[in-house]
Design an enzyme around this catalytic site. Structure first.
Site, PDB file in Angstrom:
ATOM      1  N   ARG A  67     -15.700 124.116 -22.175  1.00 51.25           N
ATOM      2  CA  ARG A  67     -14.819 122.945 -22.189  1.00 51.25           C
ATOM      3  C   ARG A  67     -15.608 121.711 -21.794  1.00 51.25           C
ATOM      4  NH1 ARG A  67     -11.949 122.705 -18.347  1.00 51.25           N
ATOM      5  NH2 ARG A  67     -12.412 124.627 -17.266  1.00 51.25           N
ATOM      6  N   TYR A 195     -14.785 125.274 -29.448  1.00 47.60           N
ATOM      7  CA  TYR A 195     -14.723 126.129 -28.260  1.00 47.60           C
ATOM      8  C   TYR A 195     -13.264 126.371 -27.852  1.00 47.60           C
ATOM      9  CZ  TYR A 195     -14.743 127.874 -23.601  1.00 47.60           C
ATOM     10  OH  TYR A 195     -14.467 128.657 -22.506  1.00 47.60           O
ATOM     11  N   LYS A 204      -5.043 125.444 -23.002  1.00 45.04           N
ATOM     12  CA  LYS A 204      -5.169 124.420 -21.958  1.00 45.04           C
ATOM     13  C   LYS A 204      -4.427 123.137 -22.345  1.00 45.04           C
ATOM     14  CE  LYS A 204      -7.885 127.080 -19.595  1.00 45.04           C
ATOM     15  NZ  LYS A 204      -7.364 127.747 -18.411  1.00 45.04           N
ATOM     16  N   HIS A 224      -1.872 126.895 -13.659  1.00 41.39           N
ATOM     17  CA  HIS A 224      -3.080 127.635 -14.036  1.00 41.39           C
ATOM     18  C   HIS A 224      -3.134 128.897 -13.168  1.00 41.39           C
ATOM     19  CE1 HIS A 224      -7.782 127.451 -14.495  1.00 41.39           C
ATOM     20  NE2 HIS A 224      -7.239 128.228 -15.404  1.00 41.39           N
ATOM     21  N   SER A 246     -11.533 127.948 -12.905  1.00 44.28           N
ATOM     22  CA  SER A 246     -12.047 128.702 -14.046  1.00 44.28           C
ATOM     23  C   SER A 246     -13.215 129.607 -13.649  1.00 44.28           C
ATOM     24  CB  SER A 246     -12.512 127.724 -15.124  1.00 44.28           C
ATOM     25  OG  SER A 246     -11.458 126.841 -15.427  1.00 44.28           O
ATOM     26  N   CYS A 248     -13.425 132.303 -11.848  1.00 44.02           N
ATOM     27  CA  CYS A 248     -13.468 132.819 -10.470  1.00 44.02           C
ATOM     28  C   CYS A 248     -12.849 134.207 -10.380  1.00 44.02           C
ATOM     29  CB  CYS A 248     -12.739 131.882  -9.516  1.00 44.02           C
ATOM     30  SG  CYS A 248     -13.687 130.430  -9.066  1.00 44.02           S
ATOM     31  N   GLY A 249     -12.612 134.853 -11.513  1.00 46.21           N
ATOM     32  CA  GLY A 249     -12.158 136.245 -11.476  1.00 46.21           C
ATOM     33  C   GLY A 249     -10.656 136.436 -11.607  1.00 46.21           C
ATOM     34  N   ASP A 273      -3.935 133.837 -16.935  1.00 45.92           N
ATOM     35  CA  ASP A 273      -4.457 132.454 -16.878  1.00 45.92           C
ATOM     36  C   ASP A 273      -3.380 131.398 -16.647  1.00 45.92           C
ATOM     37  OD1 ASP A 273      -6.759 130.732 -17.047  1.00 45.92           O
ATOM     38  OD2 ASP A 273      -6.136 130.121 -19.055  1.00 45.92           O
ATOM     39  N   ARG A 364     -17.371 134.803 -24.290  1.00 44.89           N
ATOM     40  CA  ARG A 364     -15.987 135.223 -24.069  1.00 44.89           C
ATOM     41  C   ARG A 364     -15.581 136.408 -24.925  1.00 44.89           C
ATOM     42  NH1 ARG A 364     -12.655 131.774 -20.523  1.00 44.89           N
ATOM     43  NH2 ARG A 364     -14.132 130.222 -19.789  1.00 44.89           N
TER      44      ARG A 364
HETATM   45  C1  OXD Z   1     -10.751 128.158 -18.191  1.00 40.01           C
HETATM   46  C2  OXD Z   1     -10.354 129.245 -19.103  1.00 40.01           C
HETATM   47  O1  OXD Z   1     -11.740 127.467 -18.460  1.00 40.01           O
HETATM   48  O2  OXD Z   1      -9.354 129.923 -18.790  1.00 40.01           O
HETATM   49  O3  OXD Z   1     -10.059 127.971 -17.171  1.00 40.01           O
HETATM   50  O4  OXD Z   1     -10.991 129.441 -20.145  1.00 40.01           O
HETATM   51 MN    MN Z   2      -8.310 129.196 -17.074  1.00 46.26          MN
END
Ligand code: OXD
Ligand code: MN
Length: 586
Positions: A67, A195, A204, A224, A246, A248-249, A273, A364
Site C-alpha cells: 500500500r 496491489y 481498505k 480494522h 498491518s 502484526c499477526g 482483517d 501475499r
Molecule cells: C493491511 C492488509 O495492510 O490487511 O492492513 O493488507
Molecule cells: Mn489489514
C-alpha cells in the site's frame, strides 16, 4: 430508463474509453476466461495442479508491492474533515488531476464491471459496492475476497445504494499513482496500482475508509479488526475483536490452533482483517466480517505459525510475489522448508543464497475464508456475532506488558487511541520505526481522527453490554533482544485470561495503566517459561510509561481543540497514577 449503475458505468466508459465492457456474474465460466486472460498476459502462472489445484502465482510490477500511504488521499470539501493524519486533496482538484489520468486509460483494454457484496448475502449489515477495473487479477482476487457477481447484482436491483469504485492500472508509473476517497459522495478512484490494498477496492478503500465515514453518520462501527470466537470446555463461545496494525499477526491469531485444545479451549475464525459492527436488540455489539477471503502476508506463515491457513491455501488460492519451486509450488521464507535448489524468486529470476529474500517481504496469499478448517459455523450469520471484548495491540519491543485490561470504556478508548507499533513491510517506507497507530486505523480512517475518537466515546455510551477493552503485546523483548513470549498458539493463554475477566473472574493487579494479570493468573502449564520471564512480561515500568505519556501528548497535539476532552482527562489520570506510584516508592 438506465439504472443508476448503468448510468455510472456509461459515464466511466466515456472517460476511460475501454475496448469492451464485461459485466461480471461470478460464474465458473467467467472465472475460466479471467484466468486465461491472466495467463496470456504473462504475469501469472498456474501452480502444480496436483498439490495446489486451481492455484495461481501472480507477479506484480516490482514497484507495486505494498500500500502506498503517501499517495492515498481523503478528498473532503474541508481539509479539516480529513484531519491531520490523512493526506487531503480538494474534490475538484482530485477530479481534475486524476480525471486527466483516467481519460482514455482503458483504450485497448477490457473494462470489467464487478458488483460485489461486503458481508453475508442476507445480512442487514452488509453493503454493496461496484468496482470497475481494467485488471483481470483484480477480478480474480475480488472473486475470493468478496461475494461478487450475480448475488450482489440481484440484491442491488435498480437501486442507487452502492459505493462506486473506479480502478485502472494506468501504466503503473509510481509518480502517477493515486488512491482517492470521496467520502461525502461515497466514491473511490484508484489509479496506477494493482496491489491488493490499493486495488481491491472492497477492502481498505470501501470497508474501512468509506465505511468508517458511513459508520459515524449512521451510528455503527467499521474497524480494522479480526473477529474470533473462543470456545470454553463447556462449549460456550465468546467472541472477541482485535485491532493490530498491518502485518502484526491478525490472520495468525484469528486462525490459531490453540495450545490449550486438550483443556477444551478452541479458537474459531469469523474474520481476519475487518469488522463491521452494530448495536443489536440484545444490547450487544454484533460484528460481521464484510470479506469472503483472507489476503494474508505469506512470509513467516508455516505449519507452526498458522497450520490452518496452510491447509486452506492448498486450493483455489492466488499467491502474489512469492517464490516458485521446481515442482511449481509456492515458497517463502518461514514456510517450514529450506529453500530448494532451483528456486525462482518473486521477480521470476533464479534465486541463490545471499541474494536477499526469495519471496517479497509483503508477498501475499488470497484464499477463500470457507476453506479454513477453523472457520466458525457462524461466520456468515446474518445477525453477526456478539462481541464481548476488544483487544488492541502492537509490535513493541519495550513498554507494553503482555496483556492488560482498561478500567472502563473511556479509558479503553484512550488505550486504543494511543497504541503504537513498529512498522512492517505492509506499506512502503521504513520498517521497524515506532509509530502511533490509533485503533490500528491510522492508514484507514476516512475522516478526522479526533472525530473518530468522539464517535467511539459516544457509541460506547449507547451499548448496554459494551465490550471490555484490553491491550496485548506479543512482541516484548528481553535484555538479550529475544522475544519473551512464544506467541502463536500459546496466545490462547492470554485469550483465556481475557475470557475470565469478561466473566468477572481472572486474577489481576491494579497498576497505573490498567489491570495486569498476577503472575499466577495465566494458565501456563505445558509451557516452558520461567517465573522471572513472566514477571518481566507483565512488568509496568513507570519511567517507560512517563516517557510514553510525553509521546502521547505530542501525538495528540495536531488535533487541537477537536480532540475530545475525555482523552485529555485519561491522559491526566494516567499521569496522576504514575506520580502516585513514584511517590509511594520514595
Ligand atoms: C493491511 C492488509 O495492510 O490487511 O492492513 O493488507
Ligand atoms: Mn489489514
Amino acid at each position: 430508463m438506465p439504472t443508476p449503475l448503468e448510468q455510472w458505468v456509461e459515464e466511466v466508459a466515456r472517460l476511460t474509453k475501454p475496448e469492451r465492457i464485461a459485466w461480471c456474474d461470478g460464474s465458473a465460466r467467467e472465472q475460466e476466461e479471467i484466468v486465461n486472460q491472466m495467463l496470456r498476459a504473462g504475469d501469472t502462472l498456474r501452480l502444480n495442479p496436483q498439490t495446489y489445484p486451481n492455484g495461481l502465482l501472480h507477479r506484480s510490477n516490482p514497484n507495486d508491492v505494498a500500500r502506498t500511504e503517501a499517495v492515498t488521499f481523503i478528498c473532503t470539501r474541508e481539509e479539516s474533515d480529513a484531519g491531520p493524519t490523512n493526506h487531503w486533496m480538494s474534490p475538484p482538484e482530485a477530479k481534475r488531476k486524476v480525471g486527466a489520468l483516467f481519460a482514455g486509460a482503458m483504450a485497448g483494454r477490457t473494462m470489467y464491471v464487478i458488483p460485489y457484496l461486503m458481508g453475508p448475502a442476507d445480512s442487514p449489515i452488509s453493503k454493496i459496492g461496484v468496482e470497475v477495473t481494467d485488471s483481470a487479477y483484480v477480478v480474480a482476487s475480488m472473486r475470493v475476497m468478496s461475494r461478487m457477481g450475480k448475488a450482489a447484482q440481484e440484491r442491488l436491483g435498480g437501486s442507487a445504494d452502492f459505493v462506486p469504485g473506479l480502478h485502472s492500472l494506468g501504466d503503473l508509473d509510481p509518480t502517477r499513482r493515486y488512491i482517492l476517497h470521496f467520502p461525502e459522495e461515497k466514491l473511490i478512484w484508484s489509479f496506477g496500482s494493482g496491489y491488493g490494498g490499493n486495488a481491491l477496492l472492497g477492502k481498505k478503500c470501501f470497508a474501512l475508509r468509506i465505511a468508517s465515514w458511513m459508520a459515524r453518520e449512521q451510528g455503527w462501527m467499521a474497524e480494522h479488526m479480526l473477529i474470533l470466537g473462543l470456545e470454553d470446555p463447556s462449549g460456550k463461545v465468546t467472541y472477541m475483536a482485535a485491532a493490530f496494525p498491518s502485518a502484526c499477526g491478525k490472520t495468525n491469531l484469528a486462525m490459531m490452533v490453540s495450545a490449550l485444545e486438550a483443556q477444551g479451549y478452541r479458537v474459531w475464525t469469523v474474520g481476519d482483517d475487518i469488522a463491521w459492527m452494530r448495536v443489536a436488540a440484545d444490547g450487544y455489539l454484533h460484528a460481521i466480517n464484510p470479506e469472503a477471503g483472507f489476503f494474508g502476508v505469506a512470509p513467516g506463515t508455516g505449519a507452526t505459525t498458522n497450520p490452518h491457513v496452510m491447509v486452506a491455501l492448498r486450493r483455489n488460492s492466488i499467491f502474489t510475489n512469492v517464490a516458485l519451486t521446481p515442482q511449481q509450488e509456492p515458497w517463502w521464507e518461514g514456510i517450514d522448508s529450506e529453500p530448494p535448489a532451483g528456486l525462482i524468486d518473486w521477480k521470476g529470476q533464479p534465486w541463490t543464497p545471499g541474494k536477499g529474500p526469495a519471496a517479497q517481504p509483503n508477498s501475499r496469499y488470497t484464499v477463500p475464508a470457507y476453506q479454513a478448517p477453523s472457520i466458525s459455523p457462524h461466520w456468515e450469520d446474518p445477525a453477526g456475532v456478539p462481541i464481548s471484548a476488544f483487544i488492541f495491540g502492537g509490535r513493541r519491543a519495550r513498554v507494553a506488558p503482555l496483556v492488560y485490561e482498561s478500567f472502563h470504556w473511556q479509558h479503553g478508548v484512550f488505550v486504543g487511541a494511543t497504541i503504537a507499533s513498529e512498522t512492517t513491510a505492509a506499506t512502503t517506507g521504513a520498517v521497524g520505526v515506532t509509530r502511533r497507530d490509533p485503533m490500528a486505523m491510522l492508514p484507514f480512517c476516512g475522516y478526522n481522527m479526533a472525530d473518530y475518537f468522539r464517535h467511539w466515546l459516544e457509541l460506547g455510551a449507547r451499548i448496554p453490554h459494551a465490550p471490555k477493552i484490553f491491550h496485548v503485546n506479543w512482541f516484548r523483548k528481553g535484555a538479550d533482544g529475544k522475544f519473551l513470549w512464544p506467541g502463536f498458539g500459546e496466545n490462547v493463554r492470554v485469550l483465556k485470561w481475557i475470557l475470565e475477566r469478561v466473566e468477572g473472574r481472572g486474577r489481576a493487579a491494579e497498576t497505573p495503566i490498567g489491570y495486569v494479570p498476577t503472575p499466577d493468573a495465566l494458565t501456563l502449564d505445558g509451557l516452558n517459561i520461567s517465573r522471572s520471564t513472566i514477571e518481566e512480561l507483565l512488568r509496568v515500568d513507570s519511567a517507560d510509561w512517563t516517557n510514553e505519556l510525553q509521546e502521547t501528548a505530542r501525538f495528540f497535539e495536531p488535533f487541537g481543540p477537536r480532540l475530545p476532552e475525555e482523552l485529555l482527562e485519561e491522559h491526566a489520570g494516567l499521569a496522576r497514577r504514575l506520580e502516585r506510584v513514584a511517590t509511594a516508592k520514595k
